[in-house]
Design an enzyme around this catalytic site. Sequence first.
Site, PDB file in Angstrom:
ATOM      1  N   ASP A  37       3.408  -7.337  20.918  1.00 45.69           N
ATOM      2  CA  ASP A  37       2.454  -6.114  20.225  1.00 45.69           C
ATOM      3  C   ASP A  37       3.331  -6.788  18.330  1.00 45.69           C
ATOM      4  OD1 ASP A  37       2.137  -4.199  18.388  1.00 45.69           O
ATOM      5  OD2 ASP A  37       4.054  -3.097  18.882  1.00 45.69           O
ATOM      6  N   ALA A  61      -8.284  -7.302  17.165  1.00 43.84           N
ATOM      7  CA  ALA A  61      -9.292  -5.856  16.484  1.00 43.84           C
ATOM      8  C   ALA A  61      -8.809  -4.788  17.062  1.00 43.84           C
ATOM      9  CB  ALA A  61      -9.830  -6.712  15.773  1.00 43.84           C
ATOM     10  N   THR A 102     -15.045  -9.093   9.470  1.00 43.77           N
ATOM     11  CA  THR A 102     -15.847  -8.964   9.598  1.00 43.77           C
ATOM     12  C   THR A 102     -17.201  -8.371   8.418  1.00 43.77           C
ATOM     13  OG1 THR A 102     -17.831  -6.957  10.663  1.00 43.77           O
ATOM     14  CG2 THR A 102     -15.292  -6.433   9.505  1.00 43.77           C
ATOM     15  N   TYR A 126     -13.549   1.271   9.884  1.00 46.27           N
ATOM     16  CA  TYR A 126     -13.657  -0.081  10.243  1.00 46.27           C
ATOM     17  C   TYR A 126     -13.899  -1.117   8.814  1.00 46.27           C
ATOM     18  CZ  TYR A 126     -15.011  -4.238  12.872  1.00 46.27           C
ATOM     19  OH  TYR A 126     -15.430  -5.014  13.314  1.00 46.27           O
TER      20      TYR A 126
END
Length: 290
Positions: A37, A61, A102, A126
């Site tokens: 985790d 992600a 991204t 996001y």
Amino acid sequence: MTKILVTGSNGQLGNEIRTLVSEFPFQFTFTDVAELDITNIDAIENLFKKQAFDFVINCAAYTNVNKAESEEDIALQINAIAPKNLARICNKYNAKFIHISTDYVFDGKKFQPYIETDAVCPQSAYGRTKLKGEEFAFSENSNTIVIRTAWLYSSFGNNFVKTMMKLGKEKDELNVVFDQIGTPTYASDLATAILSIIQKVENKNSNFFSGIYHFSNEGVCSWYDFTKEIHQLAKVQCKVNPIETKDFPSPAQRPFYSVLNKQKIKDTFHIDIPYWKDSLAVCINKLQQQ
């Protein structure tokens, strides 16, 4: 032997890295949330205490762009707090950190390919959480490379290519937006680029030049063009209608233009990047053989 930890290894990019293990002289440890985790810094440190790593590649992600609008806190944990934790532990144990980001950090209002120093202005939850992840990573570890990518697809997992192949076979007609422009990225090409960078660093052919880099395949298209090419290569008979973004409302705002300039990564690490149509053909061929 160079030891590499890959987090988020059950996703598209993580799985593509798995397929390349025999091609690179590295020792890999693959983890996903069940094994590690990464939102828990103690869990990461416990792993590092047991095992030394030279590099960490964070492929994990929260990528459900629409759902992130109502789950920004969860997206923040995975997209920002997790890379912060990884970068901090990498710094403490002297490991180099490679983090995937991204095109959504940009607002998409530009009309020439984005370079790494262009102003960021995310328009979605996001994008905001991914930008925070970049900032946190650099604040915790100067030995960090962030690679921004776009329109990722693979023979693994759920993605646009698989969806369009499936819908094309099920429906006579599809509506696809034509006014969002970018470049598809075959996750296998990105995986190869990342491992090539590590190999060059380890062979002393290159330094580990920390910073932000852009990577997608070469070329430019719209989602409509992308769909037409998918159907042509997959020999799918389906009418595809070009529509505007306003005719396809969604909770998250997407960048209208997200073409990335790849010159920096090509010049720095001497990487060849394939044309998007060539890579798409490779992926579809692989899907059809499965």
